[in-house]
Write a protein that holds these residues in place. Structure first.
Motif, PDB file in Angstrom:
ATOM      1  N   GLN A   1       0.833  -1.214   0.000  1.00 13.46           N
ATOM      2  CA  GLN A   1       0.000   0.000   0.000  1.00 13.46           C
ATOM      3  C   GLN A   1       0.864   1.260   0.000  1.00 13.46           C
ATOM      4  OE1 GLN A   1      -3.583  -0.093  -0.116  1.00 13.46           O
ATOM      5  NE2 GLN A   1      -3.252   2.065  -0.635  1.00 13.46           N
ATOM      6  N   LYS A   2       2.001   1.188   0.720  1.00 11.70           N
ATOM      7  CA  LYS A   2       2.899   2.367   0.759  1.00 11.70           C
ATOM      8  C   LYS A   2       3.454   2.646  -0.633  1.00 11.70           C
ATOM      9  CE  LYS A   2       2.891   3.307   5.185  1.00 11.70           C
ATOM     10  NZ  LYS A   2       2.021   4.377   5.613  1.00 11.70           N
TER      11      LYS A   2
ATOM     12  N   SER B   1       1.589   6.039  -7.112  1.00 14.70           N
ATOM     13  CA  SER B   1       0.388   6.444  -7.863  1.00 14.70           C
ATOM     14  C   SER B   1       0.264   7.957  -7.951  1.00 14.70           C
ATOM     15  CB  SER B   1      -0.869   5.829  -7.249  1.00 14.70           C
ATOM     16  OG  SER B   1      -1.038   6.295  -5.935  1.00 14.70           O
ATOM     17  N   THR B   2       1.032   8.677  -7.138  1.00 14.86           N
ATOM     18  CA  THR B   2       1.027  10.140  -7.270  1.00 14.86           C
ATOM     19  C   THR B   2       2.420  10.662  -7.628  1.00 14.86           C
ATOM     20  OG1 THR B   2       1.406  10.316  -4.898  1.00 14.86           O
ATOM     21  CG2 THR B   2      -0.870  10.492  -5.640  1.00 14.86           C
TER      22      THR B   2
ATOM     23  N   THR C   1      -2.527   2.234 -11.261  1.00 16.82           N
ATOM     24  CA  THR C   1      -3.611   2.954 -10.578  1.00 16.82           C
ATOM     25  C   THR C   1      -5.003   2.391 -10.865  1.00 16.82           C
ATOM     26  OG1 THR C   1      -3.727   4.547 -12.367  1.00 16.82           O
ATOM     27  CG2 THR C   1      -2.332   5.129 -10.500  1.00 16.82           C
ATOM     28  N   SER C   2      -5.193   1.725 -12.018  1.00 11.98           N
ATOM     29  CA  SER C   2      -6.525   1.197 -12.335  1.00 11.98           C
ATOM     30  C   SER C   2      -6.571  -0.324 -12.264  1.00 11.98           C
ATOM     31  CB  SER C   2      -6.948   1.608 -13.747  1.00 11.98           C
ATOM     32  OG  SER C   2      -7.091   2.987 -13.820  1.00 11.98           O
ATOM     33  N   TYR C   3      -5.410  -0.966 -12.256  1.00 12.62           N
ATOM     34  CA  TYR C   3      -5.404  -2.429 -12.439  1.00 12.62           C
ATOM     35  C   TYR C   3      -4.307  -3.044 -11.575  1.00 12.62           C
ATOM     36  CZ  TYR C   3      -7.167  -6.086 -15.643  1.00 12.62           C
ATOM     37  OH  TYR C   3      -7.823  -7.161 -16.209  1.00 12.62           O
TER      38      TYR C   3
END
Ligand code: NAD
Length: 296
Positions: free
Chosen positions: A200-201, A207-208, A217-219
């Motif tokens: 998650q980190k 992702s940013t 980011t989508s998959y």
């Protein structure tokens, strides 16, 4: 409303044809497979006995077939649909096939005085069912203008990519980016695991940051960060590894034919070939992360 002959009523073509019926078009459908025909007729479709029957006396012929050889056969064989269709019919091939076949068939149609566009799709079976497909269209302005209102009943994003074959060119270039980027994202997560960095980190940071891309980011290929991703469903497709490998091979064929250097495309093709051969053809393509970890 138009009269449409629809050839190839499989996982994609079946729901696409049904969406045309829902939009008020008259659709005659044909497939070699009895279950595909049965599903089409159960959903209100009118089935006919051959591809020729589907192409006779209609405004539009749509094909949604497995590969270039099937498209060549249906259009160009003796008695194929180029011969059968009446003057004024427009052909729309939505299959994903090699650029050269798309251009050859479009030329044969043009020689017979008929408009043809290649219009491969992205969006998968869910997009076909929900009429939310993206169509990448190659062909003349006139062909595009005739195809567009029909495609709008099956998709929401319709892009004219240029002349004949350019729809297929757009599709394989896009999917080569996707195959390469998915492997890159998976490699980063596998390295993070070895370094003790939480999934998650890494997601929240990349992702940013400059590692941002659709594969992340989508998959996202690890469970958790993106709820809708196949990684949360044990890598059920989604978009199968077999489909990814097909598109990567088409990109490699085009690269060899044109002399375009695609070393990462070649590497992605080799990696997905190994994944496929290890029995994962029907796993979602993001499942390649398990393969990179060395899991069976
Ligand atoms: P599919 O195998 O489910 O359907 C293809 C259908 O064509 C089959 O029902 C088959 O019986 C039929 N067919 C083959 N030869 C025929 C012939 N001569 N006459 C009539 N019917 C014939 O495949 P699909 O998943 O629907 O994919 C179709 C195309 O769409 C492929 O080119 C694929 O690469 C592309 N595509 C698929 C997806 C996806 O997620 N499934 C996504 C994007 C693009």
């Amino acid at each position: 409303m138009a009269t449409v002959g629809f050839i190839g009523l499989g996982n994609m073509g079946g729901p696409m044809a049904v969406n045309l019926i829902k939009a008020g078009h008259q659709v005659k459908g044909f497939d070699l497979s009895q279950p595909a025909i049965a599903s089409f007729t159960e959903n209100g479709g009118n089935s006919v006995a051959s591809a020729q029957d589907a192409a006779r006396d209609v405004d539009i012929v749509i094909t949604m077939l497995p590969a270039g050889a099937h498209v060549r056969a249906v259009y160009l064989a003796d008695g194929g649909v180029v011969e059968t269709a009446r003057a004024g019919t427009t052909f729309i091939d939505c299959s994903t096939i090699d650029v050269q076949t798309a251009r050859d068939v479009a030329q044969a149609a043009a020689d017979a005085g008929l408009d043809m566009v290649d219009a491969p799709v992205s969006g998968g079976v869910a997009g076909a069912a929900g009429a939310t497909l993206t169509f990448m269209v190659g062909g003349s302005e006139a062909g595009f203008a005739k195809a567009q209102p029909i495609l709008e009943a099956m998709g929401k994003n319709i892009v004219h990519a240029g002349d004949a074959g350019n729809g297929q060119a757009a599709k394989i270039c896009n999917n080569m980016i996707l195959g390469i980027s998915m492997i890159g994202v998976c490699e980063a997560f596998v390295l993070a695991e070895k370094l003790g960095l939480d999934h998650q980190k890494l997601f929240d940071i990349s992702s940013t940051a400059s590692g941002q891309c659709w594969s992340l980011t989508s998959y996202c290929p690890v469970p958790g960060p993106v709820e809708t991703a196949p990684s949360n469903r044990d890598y059920k497709p989604g978009f199968s590894a077999a489909m990814m490998l097909k598109d990567l091979k088409l990109a490699q064929e085009a690269a060899q034919g044109t002399g375009a250097p695609t070393p990462l495309g070649a590497q992605a093709t080799a990696i997905y070939s190994l994944f496929d051969a290890a029995g994962h053809a029907q796993t979602d393509f993001s499942g390649i992360i398990r393969f990179l970890r060395g899991e069976s």
